[in-house]
Design an enzyme around this catalytic site. Sequence first.
Site, mmCIF file in Angstrom:
data_model
loop_
_atom_site.group_PDB
_atom_site.id
_atom_site.type_symbol
_atom_site.label_atom_id
_atom_site.label_comp_id
_atom_site.label_asym_id
_atom_site.label_seq_id
_atom_site.Cartn_x
_atom_site.Cartn_y
_atom_site.Cartn_z
ATOM 1 N N LYS A 52 0.842 -1.212 0.000
ATOM 2 C CA LYS A 52 0.000 0.000 0.000
ATOM 3 C C LYS A 52 0.870 1.253 0.000
ATOM 4 O O LYS A 52 0.619 2.205 -0.740
ATOM 5 C CB LYS A 52 -0.950 -0.023 1.210
ATOM 6 C CG LYS A 52 -2.025 -1.112 1.094
ATOM 7 C CD LYS A 52 -2.812 -1.355 2.380
ATOM 8 C CE LYS A 52 -3.748 -2.555 2.194
ATOM 9 N NZ LYS A 52 -4.537 -2.904 3.380
ATOM 10 N N GLN A 96 -4.576 -1.798 9.692
ATOM 11 C CA GLN A 96 -4.502 -3.125 9.089
ATOM 12 C C GLN A 96 -5.031 -4.186 10.058
ATOM 13 O O GLN A 96 -4.661 -4.210 11.231
ATOM 14 C CB GLN A 96 -3.043 -3.418 8.682
ATOM 15 C CG GLN A 96 -2.854 -4.681 7.868
ATOM 16 C CD GLN A 96 -3.476 -4.626 6.465
ATOM 17 O OE1 GLN A 96 -3.691 -3.549 5.902
ATOM 18 N NE2 GLN A 96 -3.784 -5.769 5.907
ATOM 19 N N ASP A 119 -10.977 2.341 3.886
ATOM 20 C CA ASP A 119 -11.219 0.888 3.821
ATOM 21 C C ASP A 119 -12.710 0.579 3.651
ATOM 22 O O ASP A 119 -13.076 -0.547 3.322
ATOM 23 C CB ASP A 119 -10.765 0.220 5.133
ATOM 24 C CG ASP A 119 -9.439 -0.502 4.988
ATOM 25 O OD1 ASP A 119 -9.081 -0.878 3.858
ATOM 26 O OD2 ASP A 119 -8.764 -0.683 6.021
#
Length: 293
Positions: A52, A96, A119
């Site tokens: 990412k 995460q 997200d």
Amino acid sequence: MQLLDGKLLSENIKMELAAEVDQIRLKGGKIPHLAAVLVGENPASQVYVSSKIKSCEQVGFKSTLVRRPADIGEAELLDIVYGLNNDPDIDGFIVQLPLPKHISEEKITLAIDHRKDVDGFHPVNFGRMAQGMPAFLPATPFGIMEMLRRHNIETSGKHCVVLGRSNIVGTPMALLLSRKGYPGDCTVTLTHSRTRDLAAEVRRADIVVAAIGIPQFVKADWVRDGAVVIDVGINRIADATRKSGSRLVGDVDFDAVAPKCSHITPVPGGVGLMTVTALLMNTLKACRKEIYG
Ligand code: GUN
């Protein structure tokens, strides 16, 4: 059979994003800035987060990595989230998953400002998505939708069978494909570990989305001739012929299934790369305040 090449597609989209960043820079606008919070040493999470961050660099976004040890307290992690919520230079951020067991993923997700939730995990975004309102879409389903769109794959009236009901892939995928418009207007069956005859369900599918995390689970005699097969799995299996002793495979028995399909995504080189690219697309939307003004 046509391969749905996630590498090529994600490179094309990244070029478009890089061109947008050039335009923003020319006009003296704000450069998109993504932050990622990584807790602990989970090897897969480390690979995903570094991908990412690297992708941000490729398109000219700013990025910030916040790393903390696995024994960080929940209150301390919440403080990091509040700090990112209130930092005007951060357009969007992710924490995460999975998190260590002593930290509630639900509490952390709820603490993220939904306007920065690139997200798409916060219930505000999930609820808006379910109602067809503008929202940050979870990256994997968003990447798959973009793949279907950019390959002009017909979805209207098709029967789609999704394997796996996770909050981040299966459930949102089923919602998105059943929504009005393109890609969408599918009749969707959402299957899971308690589904009675999974093979029979998959045999009825025009479009199969496999997201169960079991290597090479979907077999050739389950798949209808001419089906579109989207493989979300990333599983490492032993392979003595490789120097590393292992290789990555999806949730689909690719070699046997591919000849029957009209389109199929490879692993690696399919959905995984699109997931990272979708996160970048969400970050640009956040920077431009396209969803929440
Ligand atoms: N863990 C596995 N996939 C994801 C993802 O898309 N986002 C975050 N934050 N964690 C994940």
